[in-house]
Design a protein around this motif. Structure first.
Motif, PDB file in Angstrom:
ATOM      1  N   LYS A 267       0.834  -1.203   0.000  1.00 47.98           N
ATOM      2  CA  LYS A 267       0.000   0.000   0.000  1.00 47.98           C
ATOM      3  C   LYS A 267       0.871   1.258   0.000  1.00 47.98           C
ATOM      4  O   LYS A 267       0.524   2.269  -0.634  1.00 47.98           O
TER       5      LYS A 267
ATOM      6  N   GLN B 128       1.606   4.642   7.796  1.00 51.27           N
ATOM      7  CA  GLN B 128       1.316   5.986   8.336  1.00 51.27           C
ATOM      8  C   GLN B 128       2.385   6.968   7.886  1.00 51.27           C
ATOM      9  O   GLN B 128       2.097   8.133   7.619  1.00 51.27           O
TER      10      GLN B 128
ATOM     11  N   PHE C 131      -8.527  11.515   3.651  1.00 48.58           N
ATOM     12  CA  PHE C 131      -8.650  10.729   4.876  1.00 48.58           C
ATOM     13  C   PHE C 131      -8.462  11.625   6.088  1.00 48.58           C
ATOM     14  O   PHE C 131      -7.474  12.349   6.179  1.00 48.58           O
TER      15      PHE C 131
ATOM     16  N   SER D 117      -8.682   3.051   3.826  1.00 51.39           N
ATOM     17  CA  SER D 117      -8.074   4.207   3.177  1.00 51.39           C
ATOM     18  C   SER D 117      -7.461   3.785   1.850  1.00 51.39           C
ATOM     19  O   SER D 117      -7.104   2.622   1.673  1.00 51.39           O
TER      20      SER D 117
ATOM     21  N   CYS E 294      -7.389   3.000  13.794  1.00 59.10           N
ATOM     22  CA  CYS E 294      -8.358   4.060  14.088  1.00 59.10           C
ATOM     23  C   CYS E 294      -9.643   3.842  13.292  1.00 59.10           C
ATOM     24  O   CYS E 294     -10.722   4.157  13.768  1.00 59.10           O
ATOM     25  N   ILE E 295      -9.520   3.297  12.077  1.00 58.65           N
ATOM     26  CA  ILE E 295     -10.723   3.125  11.248  1.00 58.65           C
ATOM     27  C   ILE E 295     -11.285   1.702  11.286  1.00 58.65           C
ATOM     28  O   ILE E 295     -12.122   1.349  10.452  1.00 58.65           O
TER      29      ILE E 295
ATOM     30  N   ASN F  15       0.984   1.480  14.827  1.00 58.70           N
ATOM     31  CA  ASN F  15       0.042   0.447  14.348  1.00 58.70           C
ATOM     32  C   ASN F  15       0.206   0.090  12.866  1.00 58.70           C
ATOM     33  O   ASN F  15       0.041  -1.071  12.485  1.00 58.70           O
ATOM     34  N   PHE F  16       0.544   1.106  12.054  1.00 59.42           N
ATOM     35  CA  PHE F  16       0.901   0.825  10.648  1.00 59.42           C
ATOM     36  C   PHE F  16       2.240   1.539  10.446  1.00 59.42           C
ATOM     37  O   PHE F  16       2.285   2.639   9.880  1.00 59.42           O
TER      38      PHE F  16
HETATM   39  O1  LIG Z   1      -4.985   4.200  13.081  1.00 59.15           O
HETATM   40  C1  LIG Z   1      -5.247   4.594  11.917  1.00 59.15           C
HETATM   41  C2  LIG Z   1      -5.072   3.645  10.873  1.00 59.15           C
HETATM   42  C3  LIG Z   1      -5.280   4.101   9.480  1.00 59.15           C
HETATM   43  C4  LIG Z   1      -5.156   2.914   8.630  1.00 59.15           C
HETATM   44  C5  LIG Z   1      -5.355   3.175   7.205  1.00 59.15           C
HETATM   45  O2  LIG Z   1      -5.063   4.246   6.714  1.00 59.15           O
HETATM   46  O3  LIG Z   1      -5.802   2.256   6.526  1.00 59.15           O
END
Ligand SMILES: O=CCCCC(=O)O
Length: 456
Positions: free
Chosen positions: A87, A138, A427, A421, A264-265, A133-134
């Motif tokens: 991605k 991110q 976003f 996303s 978050c999403i 988390n990513f």
């Molecule tokens: O915590 C937020 C995650 C966003 C993940 C995404 O952009 O897919």
């Protein structure tokens, strides 16, 4: 100052330790940032676009290496880590293709026949405060547009993913970006706030918690600098009686379990019309039970562990308090073993107002269920949160879906699909989910000076 540690959350082993940058090292890097910006901003957008394209190629070439690093440092399953790296490359391709068009001047014809134009110029060094988390996505979501617009980037990554931070810096170096266009600063939060006091840092983009967002944006505001905040979410997943229930239930599990719920999403609150509630809950539960837990490096694992043991304990505390206040455990609910990041997927129902499960973000594999009489009640519950990131609505009546989408207080609504996303879609959130937009055309225009030039 204490060391920055890279710890494998699956087995608790320390993989590497890093000394945080000294004040002298921070100064040297800031100087480099500033001097690099002076030349980088003059490079034509088309050349910067070629470099970001090259970064995407490097991501694809070394996909396995980066994916293993992500999994090693924050515990997501290897399949998800690979998808994350892909991605990032997609975002690089997207801005390589569209940056020139997005940044091109806007011509304005004035009522008196005179002309003006708006040109888009970079601001300088932009600080990116990014979460674990990513750990790749991110950063690339920020860096691909921001650097291509002619800014330079300073990354303060989450302290549990230092190896990812350094790997990302090396991707930009290998792609041929001039030294100083993108630098990772291994520093603590105090040093991060000091950066905002420095005139060489022009703005900040933060993805993270409300607490971190308030501190960083507060400091940016005090120093008259722009901030973009992408904070938490408690996204509703609304299922109306006329929806394709098996498909909605299958998708709902993906939407809740993505990244082991640490997104978050991720869909967090399942708001289901009463006539299909039992059917949906049954299918959702069956789909969750089928998932296989195991070592995140194993191809067969569907989930592994959370990113840190303290996150598992905090999540459990939210469940415990909610149950004390009357919430019912439909599945899971077990206390995590002390010191372990493993967590049993949990489903809660009968959530009372005022409980953590009603009002707080549950950042892990815990689904909360709400039975509602109709679409009006669904919207009321969906909006009964401080957050406003995104939402998913399921109905076979698209017209009704669009009308309801307009009623949801959030930055995005997805109809008959999970929230996800992608580079072309702006976003970001409203309310306590933050402000500003990443990705799409809006994303690249966040950190530019839209300068009006009156031409007469
Ligand atoms: O915590 C937020 C995650 C966003 C993940 C995404 O952009 O897919």
């Amino acid at each position: 100052m204490s060391k920055i540690q890279s710890i494998n959350p699956w087995n608790g082993k320390v993989i590497k330790e890093f000394a945080p940058l000294s004040p002298g090292e921070i100064e040297t890097k800031l100087e480099l940032s500033e001097s690099t910006f002076q030349s980088w901003k003059r490079i034509p957008v088309s050349e910067r676009a070629s470099l970001i394209k090259r970064a995407g190629e490097i991501l694809r070439k070394n996909k396995e290496e980066y994916a293993r690093l992500i999994t090693l440092e924050m515990g997501k399953i290897i399949r998800e880590s690979r998808a994350e790296v892909e991605k990032c490359a997609w975002a690089c391709d997207y801005y390589a293709e569209h940056a020139e068009e997005f940044l091109s001047p806007e011509r304005i014809k004035l009522p008196d026949g005179k002309k003006a134009k708006i040109i888009h110029q970079p601001l300088g060094a932009i600080l990116a405060v990014m979460p674990w988390n990513f750990p790749f996505w991110q950063v690339f979501r920020f860096a691909a547009p921001t650097l291509t617009a002619g800014n330079v980037g300073i990354l303060k990554h989450a302290s549990n993913v230092p190896q990812c931070a350094l790997a990302i810096e090396s991707i930009f170096r290998e792609a041929g970006f001039p030294e100083g266009v993108f630098q990772s600063f291994l520093i603590d939060s105090k040093a991060t706030l000091s950066l905002l006091e420095d005139d060489r840092v022009k703005a900040v983009s933060l993805t993270g918690s409300e607490k971190a967002g308030a501190a960083v944006s507060g400091s940016a505001g005090k120093n008259i600098k722009k901030s973009l905040l992408e904070l938490g979410g408690s996204d509703p997943f609304i299922v109306l009686a006329d929806a394709d229930i098996p498909l909605a239930a299958e998708t709902a599990v993906k939407a809740r379990m993505v990244n082991f719920g640490q997104s978050c999403i991720a869909a967090k609150r399942f708001i289901i019309e009463e006539s299909v509630y039992e059917e949906f809950l049954k299918l959702f539960t069956e789909n969750i039970i089928q998932l296989k837990s195991g070592d995140p490096m194993e191809e067969s694992s569907d989930y592994a562990c959370m990113a840190r043991p303290d996150l598992a304990s905090e999540l459990y505390e939210q469940i415990e308090k909610s149950v004390e206040l009357g919430a019912k455990i439909h599945l899971g609910g077990q206390k995590p073993i002390k010191g372990s990041a493993e967590f049993i997927p949990t489903i809660l129902s009968d959530i009372p107002e005022g409980s953590p499960a009603y009002s707080e973000e549950l950042f892990g594999p815990v689904a909360t269920f709400f039975k509602v009489k109709n679409a009006t009640e669904a919207i009321r519950i969906a909006n009964a949160t401080e957050f406003g990131l995104a939402a998913s609505i399921w109905t076979s009546d698209l017209k009704k879906g669009e009308t309801l989408a307009g009623e949801i207080e959030s930055g995005a609504v997805f109809l008959n699909a999970m929230v996800a996303s992608q580079p072309a879609l702006p976003f970001g959130g409203i309310k306590k989910s933050g402000f500003g937009r990443e990705l799409g055309r809006q994303g690249i225009l966040e950190f530019v000076n839209a300068k009006t030039v009156y031409l007469g």
